[in-house]
Design a protein around this motif. Sequence first.
Motif, PDB file in Angstrom:
ATOM      1  N   LYS A  60       0.870  -1.087   0.074  1.00 36.89           N
ATOM      2  CA  LYS A  60       0.052  -0.102   0.006  1.00 36.89           C
ATOM      3  C   LYS A  60       0.918   1.366  -0.195  1.00 36.89           C
ATOM      4  O   LYS A  60       1.966   1.293   0.549  1.00 36.89           O
ATOM      5  CB  LYS A  60      -0.934  -0.081   1.143  1.00 36.89           C
ATOM      6  N   GLY A  61       0.197   2.165  -0.845  1.00 32.65           N
ATOM      7  CA  GLY A  61       1.034   3.697  -0.833  1.00 32.65           C
ATOM      8  C   GLY A  61       1.750   4.003  -2.028  1.00 32.65           C
ATOM      9  O   GLY A  61       2.662   4.988  -1.730  1.00 32.65           O
ATOM     10  N   PRO A  62       1.570   3.429  -2.944  1.00 33.63           N
ATOM     11  CA  PRO A  62       2.453   4.102  -4.260  1.00 33.63           C
ATOM     12  C   PRO A  62       2.038   5.543  -4.496  1.00 33.63           C
ATOM     13  O   PRO A  62       0.777   5.707  -3.966  1.00 33.63           O
ATOM     14  CB  PRO A  62       2.080   3.060  -5.338  1.00 33.63           C
ATOM     15  N   ALA A  63       2.988   6.207  -4.883  1.00 31.68           N
ATOM     16  CA  ALA A  63       2.775   7.627  -5.036  1.00 31.68           C
ATOM     17  C   ALA A  63       3.201   8.252  -6.473  1.00 31.68           C
ATOM     18  O   ALA A  63       4.319   7.562  -6.922  1.00 31.68           O
ATOM     19  CB  ALA A  63       3.036   8.490  -3.955  1.00 31.68           C
ATOM     20  N   GLY A  64       2.518   9.218  -7.083  1.00 34.90           N
ATOM     21  CA  GLY A  64       3.158   9.963  -8.343  1.00 34.90           C
ATOM     22  C   GLY A  64       2.647   8.938  -9.647  1.00 34.90           C
ATOM     23  O   GLY A  64       3.415   9.365 -10.882  1.00 34.90           O
ATOM     24  N   LEU A  65       1.755   8.109  -9.506  1.00 35.37           N
ATOM     25  CA  LEU A  65       1.466   7.521 -10.739  1.00 35.37           C
ATOM     26  C   LEU A  65       0.217   8.304 -11.569  1.00 35.37           C
ATOM     27  O   LEU A  65      -0.124   7.877 -12.609  1.00 35.37           O
ATOM     28  CB  LEU A  65       0.702   6.078 -10.496  1.00 35.37           C
ATOM     29  N   GLY A  66      -0.469   9.229 -10.972  1.00 34.11           N
ATOM     30  CA  GLY A  66      -1.456  10.104 -11.506  1.00 34.11           C
ATOM     31  C   GLY A  66      -0.981  11.259 -12.503  1.00 34.11           C
ATOM     32  O   GLY A  66      -0.048  11.219 -13.095  1.00 34.11           O
ATOM     33  N   MET A  67      -1.507  12.436 -12.165  1.00 35.64           N
ATOM     34  CA  MET A  67      -1.231  13.722 -12.903  1.00 35.64           C
ATOM     35  C   MET A  67       0.281  14.137 -12.641  1.00 35.64           C
ATOM     36  O   MET A  67       0.495  13.798 -11.355  1.00 35.64           O
ATOM     37  CB  MET A  67      -2.398  14.770 -12.469  1.00 35.64           C
ATOM     38  N   PRO A  68       1.064  14.372 -13.402  1.00 33.92           N
ATOM     39  CA  PRO A  68       2.526  15.073 -13.270  1.00 33.92           C
ATOM     40  C   PRO A  68       2.152  16.413 -12.581  1.00 33.92           C
ATOM     41  O   PRO A  68       1.180  17.074 -12.404  1.00 33.92           O
ATOM     42  CB  PRO A  68       3.021  15.329 -14.557  1.00 33.92           C
ATOM     43  N   THR A  69       3.347  16.674 -11.801  1.00 34.53           N
ATOM     44  CA  THR A  69       3.410  18.338 -11.260  1.00 34.53           C
ATOM     45  C   THR A  69       3.635  19.277 -12.199  1.00 34.53           C
ATOM     46  O   THR A  69       4.411  19.098 -13.058  1.00 34.53           O
ATOM     47  CB  THR A  69       4.218  18.138 -10.028  1.00 34.53           C
ATOM     48  N   PHE A  70       2.680  20.385 -11.844  1.00 33.54           N
ATOM     49  CA  PHE A  70       2.838  21.398 -13.148  1.00 33.54           C
ATOM     50  C   PHE A  70       3.324  22.871 -12.564  1.00 33.54           C
ATOM     51  O   PHE A  70       3.308  23.168 -11.426  1.00 33.54           O
ATOM     52  CB  PHE A  70       1.352  21.837 -13.837  1.00 33.54           C
ATOM     53  N   ASP A  71       4.348  23.332 -13.235  1.00 30.58           N
ATOM     54  CA  ASP A  71       5.111  24.477 -12.849  1.00 30.58           C
ATOM     55  C   ASP A  71       4.168  25.960 -13.475  1.00 30.58           C
ATOM     56  O   ASP A  71       4.237  25.813 -14.908  1.00 30.58           O
ATOM     57  CB  ASP A  71       6.449  24.813 -13.458  1.00 30.58           C
ATOM     58  N   LEU A  72       3.739  26.677 -12.705  1.00 30.82           N
ATOM     59  CA  LEU A  72       2.846  27.606 -13.400  1.00 30.82           C
ATOM     60  C   LEU A  72       3.762  28.891 -13.396  1.00 30.82           C
ATOM     61  O   LEU A  72       4.272  29.317 -12.236  1.00 30.82           O
ATOM     62  CB  LEU A  72       1.405  27.898 -12.589  1.00 30.82           C
ATOM     63  N   LYS A  73       3.829  29.530 -14.562  1.00 25.75           N
ATOM     64  CA  LYS A  73       4.377  30.952 -14.564  1.00 25.75           C
ATOM     65  C   LYS A  73       3.235  32.117 -14.668  1.00 25.75           C
ATOM     66  O   LYS A  73       2.386  31.952 -15.305  1.00 25.75           O
ATOM     67  CB  LYS A  73       5.181  31.178 -15.759  1.00 25.75           C
ATOM     68  N   HIS A  74       3.729  33.060 -13.779  1.00 28.70           N
ATOM     69  CA  HIS A  74       2.615  34.276 -13.842  1.00 28.70           C
ATOM     70  C   HIS A  74       3.204  35.616 -13.323  1.00 28.70           C
ATOM     71  O   HIS A  74       4.304  35.419 -12.883  1.00 28.70           O
ATOM     72  CB  HIS A  74       1.449  33.847 -12.716  1.00 28.70           C
ATOM     73  N   ASP A  75       2.802  36.680 -13.571  1.00 28.69           N
ATOM     74  CA  ASP A  75       3.215  38.001 -13.257  1.00 28.69           C
ATOM     75  C   ASP A  75       2.223  38.595 -12.090  1.00 28.69           C
ATOM     76  O   ASP A  75       1.057  38.515 -12.177  1.00 28.69           O
ATOM     77  CB  ASP A  75       3.285  38.866 -14.600  1.00 28.69           C
ATOM     78  N   GLN A  76       2.809  39.143 -11.156  1.00 26.10           N
ATOM     79  CA  GLN A  76       2.198  39.977 -10.324  1.00 26.10           C
ATOM     80  C   GLN A  76       1.667  41.097 -10.792  1.00 26.10           C
ATOM     81  O   GLN A  76       2.459  41.756 -11.428  1.00 26.10           O
ATOM     82  CB  GLN A  76       2.880  40.157  -8.876  1.00 26.10           C
ATOM     83  N   LEU A  77       0.418  41.472 -10.557  1.00 32.54           N
ATOM     84  CA  LEU A  77      -0.124  42.576 -11.285  1.00 32.54           C
ATOM     85  C   LEU A  77       0.008  43.863 -10.128  1.00 32.54           C
ATOM     86  O   LEU A  77      -0.231  43.859  -8.851  1.00 32.54           O
ATOM     87  CB  LEU A  77      -1.612  42.491 -11.351  1.00 32.54           C
ATOM     88  N   PRO A  78       0.586  44.950 -10.657  1.00 37.33           N
ATOM     89  CA  PRO A  78       0.822  46.026  -9.875  1.00 37.33           C
ATOM     90  C   PRO A  78      -0.162  46.890  -9.462  1.00 37.33           C
ATOM     91  O   PRO A  78      -1.255  46.885 -10.292  1.00 37.33           O
ATOM     92  CB  PRO A  78       1.825  46.804 -10.635  1.00 37.33           C
ATOM     93  N   ASN A  79      -0.714  47.191  -8.179  1.00 34.99           N
ATOM     94  CA  ASN A  79      -1.805  48.054  -7.876  1.00 34.99           C
ATOM     95  C   ASN A  79      -3.170  47.254  -8.032  1.00 34.99           C
ATOM     96  O   ASN A  79      -4.232  47.864  -8.155  1.00 34.99           O
ATOM     97  CB  ASN A  79      -1.942  49.320  -8.325  1.00 34.99           C
ATOM     98  N   MET A  80      -3.083  45.849  -8.121  1.00 33.75           N
ATOM     99  CA  MET A  80      -4.260  45.128  -8.411  1.00 33.75           C
ATOM    100  C   MET A  80      -4.208  43.853  -7.760  1.00 33.75           C
ATOM    101  O   MET A  80      -3.138  43.180  -7.359  1.00 33.75           O
ATOM    102  CB  MET A  80      -4.506  44.727  -9.687  1.00 33.75           C
ATOM    103  N   ASP A  81      -5.218  43.122  -7.395  1.00 33.59           N
ATOM    104  CA  ASP A  81      -5.152  42.151  -6.707  1.00 33.59           C
ATOM    105  C   ASP A  81      -4.982  40.645  -7.642  1.00 33.59           C
ATOM    106  O   ASP A  81      -5.338  40.827  -8.742  1.00 33.59           O
ATOM    107  CB  ASP A  81      -6.565  41.694  -6.012  1.00 33.59           C
TER     108      ASP A  81
END
Length: 337
Positions: A60-81
């Motif tokens: 019991k306990g295998p891990a990592g067989l499902g979805m891969p891990t994704f690296d997301l790139k984004h920009d912080q917005l100045p003066n905005m949420d």
Amino acid sequence: MPIPATYNYTPSGEDRTEVDYAPVRWPRTFVTWTGTNGDIIPLTGDISGRIEPAGIAISKGPAGLGMPTFDLKHDQLPNMDGGLFRSSRATTRDITIPLVIRGIDRTSTIKMHNRLMRALNPNNGPGWLTALEGDGIARHLECYYVSGAEGSDSDDSTSATLVKYPLVLRAMDPYWYSNAERQYDWHLDQGAARPFLSNDSGGYPDFFPLRISAASFSPEGLVEVVNDSSVQAWPTWSCLGSATALRLENVTTGKVFAMRDDYTLPTSKSLSIDTTPGVKTVTFQDGTNLWPRMRADSALWPLRPGKNLIKVTASGVNANTLVRLHYVPRYLSYVGG
């Protein structure tokens, strides 16, 4: 804070009813490891000693067989949420498989243990983790051994005939590959179509069954290529026989790669175009580089998931000219997806 929810309530106010559904009988998943030495070792084998002196099983306990891990790139917005999404990419994948090796005696246990160690040695190259699901479709992942099999006597559950450890594997390409290659042909005469090149798709173990669809070189000779992958698939092209100004176009995406208008492929040689990222070669079978013969605006395009309308055009073709597209579907998980 608890969420006040019940299983039989819907926003429409209608109560849920029992669904008339018969559960599908589903066979167990069968997992193997294929080393670079060609040794195929079942990881979901029999450890009772009734069939073989020693076997390996996944606990019991295998891990990592499902979805891969994704690296997301984004920009912080100045003066905005918040932020502005830019791109995403799947990273390398680590898989942890808790293994149990059990034999009927110390000799058989050591023999099985050493067999697995030889097949895992990353100095000899990558191996293939293959999962055969209950739907009968096998998918494999090219991996390198990282850690886990160093051994430890701190676990009281181990003994002279029982070895346990968490095997850690790393896949540089995080996507699972089907064991069924897809193939499409373009030629003038269906009777002229024949195998002419090795079907080797990068050293994967065993060989793929094929699906074939044919088209002509006429202006209307379009083929709908269905990429039943979860992600982009990078095809390999092969061409045998005379063809001038060969042009390969993905009408769906608008991408094209083509030979120069004044270049004719010789009848005696076969052309191979590999669009795989990190490879991307245009060569004859003898290794001659043909990049100088390609048009400068060419792009070695992929097949997008789903339907792709592909058009192959060339002049000076004859009954012996054959253009072939083949690719291997890729998936997010060992069960597809």
